[in-house]
Design a protein around this motif. Structure first.
Motif, mmCIF file in Angstrom:
data_model
loop_
_atom_site.group_PDB
_atom_site.id
_atom_site.type_symbol
_atom_site.label_atom_id
_atom_site.label_comp_id
_atom_site.label_asym_id
_atom_site.label_seq_id
_atom_site.Cartn_x
_atom_site.Cartn_y
_atom_site.Cartn_z
ATOM 1 N N UNK A 38 2.436 42.604 30.750
ATOM 2 C CA UNK A 38 1.017 42.944 30.825
ATOM 3 C C UNK A 38 0.611 44.085 29.898
ATOM 4 N N UNK A 39 -0.367 44.878 30.366
ATOM 5 C CA UNK A 39 -0.941 45.930 29.543
ATOM 6 C C UNK A 39 0.034 47.017 29.160
ATOM 7 N N UNK A 40 1.070 47.248 29.971
ATOM 8 C CA UNK A 40 2.067 48.269 29.636
ATOM 9 C C UNK A 40 2.755 47.921 28.317
ATOM 10 N N UNK A 41 3.065 46.633 28.137
ATOM 11 C CA UNK A 41 3.664 46.196 26.873
ATOM 12 C C UNK A 41 2.686 46.390 25.719
ATOM 13 N N UNK A 209 -6.112 36.429 31.502
ATOM 14 C CA UNK A 209 -6.630 37.552 30.729
ATOM 15 C C UNK A 209 -6.523 38.853 31.521
ATOM 16 N N UNK A 210 -6.845 38.781 32.806
ATOM 17 C CA UNK A 210 -6.738 39.962 33.655
ATOM 18 C C UNK A 210 -5.288 40.449 33.718
ATOM 19 N N UNK A 211 -4.374 39.495 33.853
ATOM 20 C CA UNK A 211 -2.960 39.872 33.934
ATOM 21 C C UNK A 211 -2.479 40.480 32.619
ATOM 22 N N UNK A 212 -2.939 39.931 31.516
ATOM 23 C CA UNK A 212 -2.509 40.401 30.201
ATOM 24 C C UNK A 212 -2.899 41.859 29.965
ATOM 25 N N UNK A 213 -4.059 42.257 30.467
ATOM 26 C CA UNK A 213 -4.553 43.610 30.197
ATOM 27 C C UNK A 213 -4.364 44.573 31.373
ATOM 28 N N UNK A 214 -3.798 44.093 32.478
ATOM 29 C CA UNK A 214 -3.544 45.002 33.597
ATOM 30 C C UNK A 214 -2.315 45.859 33.291
ATOM 31 N N UNK A 215 -2.362 47.117 33.711
ATOM 32 C CA UNK A 215 -1.293 48.066 33.384
ATOM 33 C C UNK A 215 -0.533 48.432 34.655
ATOM 34 N N UNK A 216 0.732 48.080 34.679
ATOM 35 C CA UNK A 216 1.633 48.468 35.762
ATOM 36 C C UNK A 216 2.515 49.588 35.221
ATOM 37 N N UNK A 217 2.252 50.819 35.635
ATOM 38 C CA UNK A 217 2.957 51.983 35.078
ATOM 39 C C UNK A 217 4.447 51.967 35.396
ATOM 40 N N UNK A 220 6.972 51.308 32.513
ATOM 41 C CA UNK A 220 7.335 52.314 31.514
ATOM 42 C C UNK A 220 8.713 52.923 31.761
ATOM 43 N N UNK A 221 9.222 52.808 32.981
ATOM 44 C CA UNK A 221 10.556 53.332 33.295
ATOM 45 C C UNK A 221 11.658 52.329 32.981
ATOM 46 N N UNK A 222 11.266 51.132 32.534
ATOM 47 C CA UNK A 222 12.220 50.081 32.191
ATOM 48 C C UNK A 222 12.523 50.139 30.692
#
Length: 499
Positions: A38-41, A209-217, A220-222
């Motif tokens: 998602x957005x994190x990437x 589209x919502x999933x693509x731009x959603x940010x799961x923080x 970032x620890x992965x």
């Protein structure tokens, strides 16, 4: 031997840069990663565009523009005699990719043909792919396996792709590469827009589209997402390939290095986002649950493009039309990227006195011969993709080392700032290159420490595990062969390509 050919205007080199950068990876790798993280990437992917890809591309563009030679000659001029073999490694790494990438272009042609047959049947009111899938749910998997191993279709079509590429390139820079890109790139973007609009109008398409731009923080620890983001940016933009160095060697004298680099980099990212906005909504619209959609996106590059996407398109109204448009765009993306890969070898051969026609014929023979194993077996293809995809990080590091050896501030002043109206701070350029040197080393170490093979170095009998598809032994052995050949031939390479 200086080049006399050049692009007719800025748009010629801009379109060539976009053609180099926008390839099959935009349509078959990026959507999977964007769907997985998602957005994190997306955030990390954009960061690495600025930190890794843009500085290396600026260095490559300016080197090619200044010295007007192929990669070996241009790299040798800036890095010096002792490191000329580094230019040889960059050249060979990209050529090894070109040999198996031509097979991808052949696959794209085969699926374009399948989509054309399906579209014809659809308009004739005959049984379409949907009927085949209803009778046999594993139809697409079986079709994919039939062309991935020992397929006459694959062998024939990848040779056709090489013939078509060389036909374009032998005509020269303006009459061949430039004219082809004036058709390929606008058509590609137009098709991506059509696919995106159609996908977003599907029921529940907006969820993708919502999933693509959603940010799961938590992502970032992965550490894997950091590796994936960097590799996608580097491989998709062409940073470290030597391709932009080849393209810029045909640039006009006063060509803005920084502006052209940013146009190419952001144009590539735009194409990737459009592909993601087309494919993710389609996957989410067709999947029974959100979990099933994510599982589809995580199933792997080839599986997503060659089995899941056709199956999805076969189940929706107007799917045959959408499928044809998608695989036409996929073929254009693959073909437009294959052209500069083959031009890289042609450019180097011209430096030692061959005419463009003779260099083109030699390139065609090399590509057909050395691409045959990957066309014959998907296992060999996967091994080459594994070895030389990671090798691109080494190539990028060679570019960084060449700039460091010259002196970062002096390099920027002498190579980049000369004709650049649009500029970047020298502190940013310096910090990025030093950071990239450390990052590249850490990345390669991390990658090899993961143990993607059951026996990364030695097999169960204690033998060097060189023939394992994903073993570290296979990677190191193939890299070492190219490095040793380069070191042995270093003085010869310097005399023939540089002096």
């Amino acid at each position: 031997m200086s080049k006399t050919e050049e692009f007719s205007n800025r748009w010629g080199i801009v379109l060539a840069s976009l053609g180099m950068a926008i390839g099959a990876g935009n349509l078959w790798r990026f959507p999977r990663l964007a769907g997985q993280y998602g957005g994190a990437f997306l955030i990390l992917w954009i960061v690495f565009l600025m930190v890794w890809s843009v500085p290396i591309l600026m260095a490559e563009f300016s080197i090619g523009k200044k010295f007007k030679k192929g990669v070996i000659g241009s790299f040798g001029r800036v890095a010096g005699k002792g490191l000329t073999w580094g230019g040889f490694f960059i050249t060979m790494c990209t050529l090894m990719i070109a040999f198996y990438y031509s097979v991808v272009t052949g696959w794209a042609l085969r699926y374009l043909g399948l989509s054309a047959e399906n579209l014809f049947d659809f308009f004739q009111g005959q049984n379409t792919l949907a009927a085949d899938l209803q009778a046999n749910p594993d139809y697409m998997e079986e079709f994919w396996q039939s062309i991935a191993y020992k397929s006459p279709w694959t062998l024939g079509l990848y040779v056709c792709a090489i013939f078509a590429s060389l036909y374009v390139l032998i005509r020269g820079v303006q009459n061949g590469l430039e004219k082809a890109n004036k058709i390929l790139i606008p058509t590609l973007f137009s098709l991506l827009i059509v696919i995106t609009v159609m996908a977003l109008t599907m029921d529940n398409g907006y969820k993708g589209l919502e999933y693509m731009y959603s940010i799961d923080t938590r992502h970032f620890s992965n550490p894997t997402i950091w590796i994936e983001a960097l590799s996608q940016s580097a491989w998709s933009t062409g940073a470290g390939w030597g391709l932009i160095m080849t393209i810029s060697s045909y640039s006009r004298e006063r060509e803005d290095v920084v502006l052209n680099t940013f146009i190419g980099g952001f144009g590539n990212n735009t194409a990737s986002l459009m592909a993601g906005m087309a494919i993710l909504p389609a996957v989410f619209a067709m999947a029974p649950t959100e979990g099933a959609a994510i599982a589809s996106l995580q199933s792997g590059n080839q599986a997503l493009t060659f089995t899941i996407i056709p199956r999805l398109f076969a189940t929706i109204p107007g799917g045959p039309v959408l499928s044809f448009i998608f695989f036409f765009a996929f073929f254009l993306a693959a073909f437009s990227s294959l052209l500069p890969m083959l031009e890289l070898l042609i450019s180097n051969l011209k430096d030692i006195g061959l005419t463009r026609k003779r260099a083109g014929l030699a390139t065609m023979v090399c590509c057909i011969v050395f691409g045959l194993p990957s066309a014959y077996s998907l296992d060999i293809f996967n091994n080459q993709d594994w070895v030389w995809g990671i090798g691109l990080i080494i190539s990028g590091l060679f570019i960084v080392i060449a700039v460091l050896k010259y002196g970062i501030e002096s390099f920027k002043k002498d190579f980049i700032d000369t004709d650049s109206d649009f500029n970047v701070p020298v502190k940013f350029f310096k910090a990025a290159l030093i950071f990239n040197l450390l990052l590249g080393v850490i990345l390669i170490y991390w990658w090899m420490s993961q143990g993607y093979s059951e026996y990364p170095w030695f097999d169960a009998d204690g033998n060097w595990n060189v023939f394992d598809i994903y073993s570290n032994a296979s990677i190191i052995t193939q890299w070492a062969v190219i490095v040793i050949i380069g070191l042995i031939l270093n003085n010869f390479l310097y005399k023939k390509f540089v002096k």
